[in-house]
Each structure stands twice: as C-alpha cells, then as structure tokens.
Scaffold this active site. Structure first.
Site, mmCIF file in Angstrom:
data_model
loop_
_atom_site.group_PDB
_atom_site.id
_atom_site.type_symbol
_atom_site.label_atom_id
_atom_site.label_comp_id
_atom_site.label_asym_id
_atom_site.label_seq_id
_atom_site.Cartn_x
_atom_site.Cartn_y
_atom_site.Cartn_z
ATOM 1 N N LYS A 11 21.198 -7.125 23.938
ATOM 2 C CA LYS A 11 22.177 -7.150 25.039
ATOM 3 C C LYS A 11 22.035 -8.448 25.834
ATOM 4 O O LYS A 11 21.947 -9.521 25.238
ATOM 5 C CB LYS A 11 21.983 -5.900 25.927
ATOM 6 C CG LYS A 11 21.979 -4.613 25.097
ATOM 7 C CD LYS A 11 22.067 -3.369 25.921
ATOM 8 C CE LYS A 11 22.026 -2.150 25.002
ATOM 9 N NZ LYS A 11 22.321 -0.913 25.666
ATOM 10 N N HIS A 98 30.720 -1.921 20.406
ATOM 11 C CA HIS A 98 29.682 -1.286 21.236
ATOM 12 C C HIS A 98 30.322 -0.758 22.514
ATOM 13 O O HIS A 98 31.188 -1.407 23.103
ATOM 14 C CB HIS A 98 28.576 -2.296 21.563
ATOM 15 C CG HIS A 98 27.395 -1.645 22.209
ATOM 16 N ND1 HIS A 98 27.394 -1.280 23.529
ATOM 17 C CD2 HIS A 98 26.200 -1.258 21.711
ATOM 18 C CE1 HIS A 98 26.238 -0.705 23.814
ATOM 19 N NE2 HIS A 98 25.490 -0.684 22.726
ATOM 20 N N GLU A 169 26.406 6.173 18.567
ATOM 21 C CA GLU A 169 25.724 5.962 19.842
ATOM 22 C C GLU A 169 26.422 6.761 20.934
ATOM 23 O O GLU A 169 27.409 6.281 21.523
ATOM 24 C CB GLU A 169 25.784 4.475 20.233
ATOM 25 C CG GLU A 169 25.058 3.547 19.310
ATOM 26 C CD GLU A 169 24.537 2.325 20.072
ATOM 27 O OE1 GLU A 169 23.347 2.050 19.975
ATOM 28 O OE2 GLU A 169 25.325 1.680 20.787
ATOM 29 N N SER A 212 18.733 5.318 23.583
ATOM 30 C CA SER A 212 17.401 5.730 24.064
ATOM 31 C C SER A 212 16.375 5.917 22.942
ATOM 32 O O SER A 212 15.529 6.814 23.028
ATOM 33 C CB SER A 212 17.499 7.002 24.912
ATOM 34 O OG SER A 212 18.192 6.717 26.112
HETATM 35 P P1 PGA Z 1 19.230 1.758 24.530
HETATM 36 O O1 PGA Z 1 20.574 1.044 24.028
HETATM 37 O O2 PGA Z 1 18.320 1.848 23.330
HETATM 38 O O3 PGA Z 1 18.695 0.874 25.598
HETATM 39 O O4 PGA Z 1 19.622 3.118 25.013
HETATM 40 C C1 PGA Z 1 21.089 1.253 22.754
HETATM 41 C C2 PGA Z 1 22.374 0.494 22.569
HETATM 42 O O5 PGA Z 1 23.171 0.426 23.516
HETATM 43 O O6 PGA Z 1 22.632 -0.060 21.490
#
Ligand code: PGA
Length: 249
Positions: A11, A98, A169, A212
């Site tokens: 990110k 995403h 996701e 997560s």
């Molecule tokens: P996270 O994000 O593992 O921090 O929950 C996953 C993602 O958004 O790809």
C-alpha cells in the site's frame, strides 16, 4: 505442504527509501525461505519504488508487482501508469480492483475488466480483488456482490491461456483483525469454482485470501483447503511477522 503464492501489498506504508532498504536487507533470507518452503513471494510496493525494488531482487526468486494500473493503454491520463510501462520496468504482477482503490479513486468492476485485458496484453499476471462490505456481509448478500464483481472479469479470462489470480478480500476484514469463519470462506471459494465451471472455464483461477492475514490468523486460514495463497497488507511490511507467516503457510 502445498506451495502457496504470498503477495505483500505494501500500500502506501513504506516510502521509496524504506521500501528499497527493506528488500535490500531481507531479500536473501526470504529467498532461502521460499526455496525451502517452495512458496512464491511477490511484493507490491508503490509505483515510485517499483524500479529500484525490481533491481534489488534480481538474482532471487522474489517477484515484484504493481498495486494498480491504468485502464487505458496510453494517452491523456494525468497521474496514471500504463500496464506497458509496468512490464517494461520488469513487473510480473498487477493488483486490480483493490477495494481501497474502488473507494479512493472510484475504481469499478468495469475498469477492472479493462485493466485485466491490458495486463494480459502486456504479459502481467492480474491479481483481481473482490469482496463485500460489512453491510452486505451482515445482510447475507456477500455472494451476490462477489458474483457481480467477478463475472465480467471471468468473461475476459475465459478466452485466455494466461493465468488469473482472484483475491477474495472482504472489505470488513481489511485492517480490522477480523477474518471470516471457515464455513463462510469455504462457501465463497466453492462458489467461485462452481461459477467457473458453469461458464465453461476449465482452468480455475488461483484463489487467494486477503484481509488481516498475520501470524495468528494464518493458523485458521491455512485450514481452508481451497485457499491457494494470501494477499497480505500491513503484516507484510513487518519482516518478523512475514517470516512467521511464510513458515506457517
Ligand atoms: P491487511 O490488508 O492485511 O492489512 O488487512 C490486506 C489488503 O488490503 O490487501
């Protein structure tokens, strides 16, 4: 143990210098780890760090992907990056649709379809994200959302000989520490597989889970046999956590 695809979605957590330093420091240890475990490891840093991180992982089995690409091949699209450039600098993968981009820059399923087609044209492997909001999850209509987001992308994939990666996701799971129950996950992945077969798609896309994923939640997630890999956000920027996850998968 079956080999899994582990994708770190960095990110905007790491700056250019931080991303390059992270990989320069840890790439050798990670490379040994993935050779031992046979997992595939991909990192998706922000656009600015793609070129230098690609250089830094040369001579390892680690691959680099982008977090997005433009839905257009070229032209007057200020601030966008085309799939062709991503390939030219050495990216192997691109994350498409995403939920954070669906929210912040109004990415849509229609754009995901265009981006997937451009990824194929440029020999990038698309990682297409789908997932429902908490409201839809609670209302029991998660599958309907997945269906709407997935079907047009599968139409594009249907005529392809190249690989498609689908990352389920759930939006309510991203960054919250919450993950879906095993039975729910089973129903989602089974549904995707059935959907493909109904559409006459012989090669089922590679199925990832994201939201997560960390060194604790992986203990539950790894019991879902239909999950073939993980898209990991925050925890993938923490070397010790990532190492644990790779060992536990
Ligand atoms: P996270 O994000 O593992 O921090 O929950 C996953 C993602 O958004 O790809």
């Amino acid at each position: 143990m079956t080999a899994s695809l582990i994708v770190g979605n960095w990110k905007m957590y790491l700056s250019y210098h931080q991303a390059v330093a992270w990989l320069t420091t840890h790439k050798d240890e990670l490379n040994i780890l993935i050779k031992d475990t046979h997992h595939q490891l991909v990192f998706c840093p922000s656009f600015d760090a793609l070129g230098s991180t690609i250089t830094s992982v040369t001579r390892t089995n680690i691959k680099i992907g982008a977090q997005d690409c433009s839905a257009y091949a070229a032209g007057p699209y200020t601030g966008q990056v085309c799939a062709q450039s991503l390939k030219e600098i050495g990216c192997s993968y691109v994350i498409i649709g995403h939920s954070e981009t669906r929210k912040s820059i109004k990415n849509s399923t229609q754009l995901s379809v265009l981006k997937t087609a451009l990824a194929y044209e440029n020999n990038l492997t698309p990682i297409v994200c789908v997932g429902e909001t908490k409201d839809k999850y609670l209302a029991g209509t998660g599958l309907k959302v997945i269906e709407e987001q997935l079907r047009p992308v599968l139409e594009t994939y249907k005529t392809q000989t190249k690989e498609l990666i689908i990352a389920y996701e759930p939006i309510w799971s991203i960054g919250t520490g919450m993950i879906p129950e095993t039975a729910y996950l089973n129903s989602i992945y089974s549904y995707i597989i059935k959907r493909c077969s109904k559409m006459g798609i012989q090669r089922v896309p590679l199925l990832l889970y994201g939201g997560s994923v960390d060194e604790t939640t992986i203990l539950k997630l790894r019991d879902v046999p239909l999950i073939q890999g993980y898209l990991i956000g925050k925890a993938s920027t923490d070397f010790q956590k990532l190492k644990k996850i790779v060992k536990l998968v």
